[in-house]
Design a protein around this motif. Structure first.
Motif, PDB file in Angstrom:
ATOM      1  N   UNK A  31       0.924  -1.162  -0.196  1.00  0.00           N
ATOM      2  CA  UNK A  31      -0.114  -0.045   0.015  1.00  0.00           C
ATOM      3  C   UNK A  31       0.902   1.216   0.087  1.00  0.00           C
ATOM      4  N   UNK A  32       0.337   2.370  -0.496  1.00  0.00           N
ATOM      5  CA  UNK A  32       0.989   3.556  -0.470  1.00  0.00           C
ATOM      6  C   UNK A  32       0.215   4.669   0.238  1.00  0.00           C
ATOM      7  N   UNK A  33       0.875   5.479   1.105  1.00  0.00           N
ATOM      8  CA  UNK A  33       0.143   6.757   1.718  1.00  0.00           C
ATOM      9  C   UNK A  33       0.761   7.742   0.998  1.00  0.00           C
ATOM     10  N   UNK A  34       0.052   8.500   0.666  1.00  0.00           N
ATOM     11  CA  UNK A  34       0.443   9.915   0.148  1.00  0.00           C
ATOM     12  C   UNK A  34      -0.012  11.042   0.789  1.00  0.00           C
ATOM     13  N   UNK A  35       0.878  11.854   1.350  1.00  0.00           N
ATOM     14  CA  UNK A  35       0.462  13.120   2.033  1.00  0.00           C
ATOM     15  C   UNK A  35       1.101  14.482   1.208  1.00  0.00           C
ATOM     16  N   UNK A  36      -0.003  15.515   1.469  1.00  0.00           N
ATOM     17  CA  UNK A  36       0.833  16.570   1.192  1.00  0.00           C
ATOM     18  C   UNK A  36       1.223  17.459   2.214  1.00  0.00           C
ATOM     19  N   UNK A  37       2.512  17.982   2.129  1.00  0.00           N
ATOM     20  CA  UNK A  37       3.145  18.697   3.272  1.00  0.00           C
ATOM     21  C   UNK A  37       3.467  20.225   2.805  1.00  0.00           C
ATOM     22  N   UNK A  38       3.044  21.125   3.489  1.00  0.00           N
ATOM     23  CA  UNK A  38       2.872  22.664   3.238  1.00  0.00           C
ATOM     24  C   UNK A  38       3.808  23.374   4.075  1.00  0.00           C
ATOM     25  N   UNK A  39       4.396  24.611   3.477  1.00  0.00           N
ATOM     26  CA  UNK A  39       5.065  25.534   4.490  1.00  0.00           C
ATOM     27  C   UNK A  39       4.084  26.569   5.062  1.00  0.00           C
ATOM     28  N   UNK A  40       3.937  26.807   6.540  1.00  0.00           N
ATOM     29  CA  UNK A  40       3.092  27.841   6.982  1.00  0.00           C
ATOM     30  C   UNK A  40       4.278  28.709   7.885  1.00  0.00           C
ATOM     31  N   UNK A  41       4.860  29.870   7.514  1.00  0.00           N
ATOM     32  CA  UNK A  41       5.707  30.569   8.143  1.00  0.00           C
ATOM     33  C   UNK A  41       7.018  29.790   8.094  1.00  0.00           C
ATOM     34  N   UNK A  42       7.328  29.308   9.651  1.00  0.00           N
ATOM     35  CA  UNK A  42       8.767  28.635   9.876  1.00  0.00           C
ATOM     36  C   UNK A  42       8.307  27.323  10.366  1.00  0.00           C
ATOM     37  N   UNK A  46       1.147  19.036   7.367  1.00  0.00           N
ATOM     38  CA  UNK A  46       0.908  18.967   8.951  1.00  0.00           C
ATOM     39  C   UNK A  46       2.510  18.677   9.466  1.00  0.00           C
ATOM     40  N   UNK A  47       2.626  18.776  10.713  1.00  0.00           N
ATOM     41  CA  UNK A  47       3.783  18.406  11.269  1.00  0.00           C
ATOM     42  C   UNK A  47       4.228  16.950  11.754  1.00  0.00           C
ATOM     43  N   UNK A  48       3.065  16.440  11.740  1.00  0.00           N
ATOM     44  CA  UNK A  48       2.988  14.938  12.242  1.00  0.00           C
ATOM     45  C   UNK A  48       2.196  14.269  11.161  1.00  0.00           C
ATOM     46  N   UNK A  49       2.967  13.259  10.369  1.00  0.00           N
ATOM     47  CA  UNK A  49       2.378  12.193   9.692  1.00  0.00           C
ATOM     48  C   UNK A  49       2.341  10.876  10.145  1.00  0.00           C
ATOM     49  N   UNK A  50       0.962  10.473  10.131  1.00  0.00           N
ATOM     50  CA  UNK A  50       1.017   9.037  10.598  1.00  0.00           C
ATOM     51  C   UNK A  50       0.752   8.230   9.201  1.00  0.00           C
ATOM     52  N   UNK A  51       1.651   6.888   9.257  1.00  0.00           N
ATOM     53  CA  UNK A  51       1.753   5.831   8.361  1.00  0.00           C
ATOM     54  C   UNK A  51       1.805   4.907   8.930  1.00  0.00           C
ATOM     55  N   UNK A  52       0.704   3.905   8.216  1.00  0.00           N
ATOM     56  CA  UNK A  52       0.539   2.441   8.663  1.00  0.00           C
ATOM     57  C   UNK A  52       1.898   1.724   8.500  1.00  0.00           C
ATOM     58  N   UNK A  53       2.247   0.783   9.302  1.00  0.00           N
ATOM     59  CA  UNK A  53       3.601   0.263   9.375  1.00  0.00           C
ATOM     60  C   UNK A  53       3.610  -0.773   7.985  1.00  0.00           C
ATOM     61  N   UNK A  54       4.769  -0.514   7.209  1.00  0.00           N
ATOM     62  CA  UNK A  54       4.947  -1.205   6.021  1.00  0.00           C
ATOM     63  C   UNK A  54       4.501  -0.648   4.875  1.00  0.00           C
ATOM     64  N   UNK A  55       3.516   0.800   4.856  1.00  0.00           N
ATOM     65  CA  UNK A  55       3.327   1.252   3.932  1.00  0.00           C
ATOM     66  C   UNK A  55       4.393   2.092   3.208  1.00  0.00           C
ATOM     67  N   UNK A  56       4.354   2.289   2.015  1.00  0.00           N
ATOM     68  CA  UNK A  56       5.246   3.148   1.072  1.00  0.00           C
ATOM     69  C   UNK A  56       4.845   4.499   1.368  1.00  0.00           C
ATOM     70  N   UNK A  57       5.815   5.578   1.836  1.00  0.00           N
ATOM     71  CA  UNK A  57       5.152   6.783   1.787  1.00  0.00           C
ATOM     72  C   UNK A  57       5.772   7.881   0.994  1.00  0.00           C
ATOM     73  N   UNK A  58       4.734   8.560   0.181  1.00  0.00           N
ATOM     74  CA  UNK A  58       4.979   9.358  -0.836  1.00  0.00           C
ATOM     75  C   UNK A  58       4.645  10.671  -0.369  1.00  0.00           C
ATOM     76  N   UNK A  59       5.682  11.757  -0.489  1.00  0.00           N
ATOM     77  CA  UNK A  59       5.252  13.330   0.291  1.00  0.00           C
ATOM     78  C   UNK A  59       5.208  14.022  -0.999  1.00  0.00           C
ATOM     79  N   UNK A  60       4.110  14.862  -0.977  1.00  0.00           N
ATOM     80  CA  UNK A  60       3.980  15.895  -2.150  1.00  0.00           C
ATOM     81  C   UNK A  60       4.189  17.029  -1.467  1.00  0.00           C
TER      82      UNK A  60
END
Length: 121
Positions: A31-42, A46-60
């Motif tokens: 399985x693949x977990x895809x999450x969008x991470x953006x910048x807000x100031x500094x 999100x500052x915390x990303x939850x991913x099921x163990x064993x998943x491939x993580x893709x960050x946009x």
């Protein structure tokens, strides 16, 4: 003496390569977990990303901030440094343990640009 130096260099090379491995010993789920991470100031959102163990993580990664930023992960994966408005997709890999992420630009990490990938069951 040459043999000792060559043997030491070979052992060090193997240790360095083993340390860079992204294999966490976890069984991939396929399985693949895809999450969008953006910048807000500094900060990242999100500052915390939850991913099921064993998943491939893709960050946009979207640099929605006003400055140059990047995103670096504890396993060595990282984006390029992006100008405001630019985006990049990072294939972080199969996640088997909690991992930090941060901005490597100047002192941005010390200013709060860091986060955590948290493995869930």
């Amino acid at each position: 003496m040459k043999r000792l130096v060559a043997g030491t260099a070979l052992a060090l090379s193997a240790a360095v390569l083993a340390g860079c491995s992204s294999d966490t010993g976890v069984t991939p789920t396929g399985e693949t977990t895809t999450v969008t991470v953006q910048v807000d100031g500094m900060h990242y959102t999100p500052a915390e990303i939850e991913v099921p163990v064993g998943d491939e993580l893709v960050v946009e990664f979207e640099n929605t901030g006003l400055d140059l930023h990047d995103i670096s992960f504890g396993n060595g994966e990282a984006s390029e440094r992006l100008n405001p408005g630019d985006t990049e997709t990072i294939e972080v890999g199969v996640v088997g343990e909690d991992m930090e992420f941060w901005c490597s630009v100047s002192n941005h990490r010390e200013m709060g640009m860091e986060g955590m990938i948290v493995v869930t069951d």
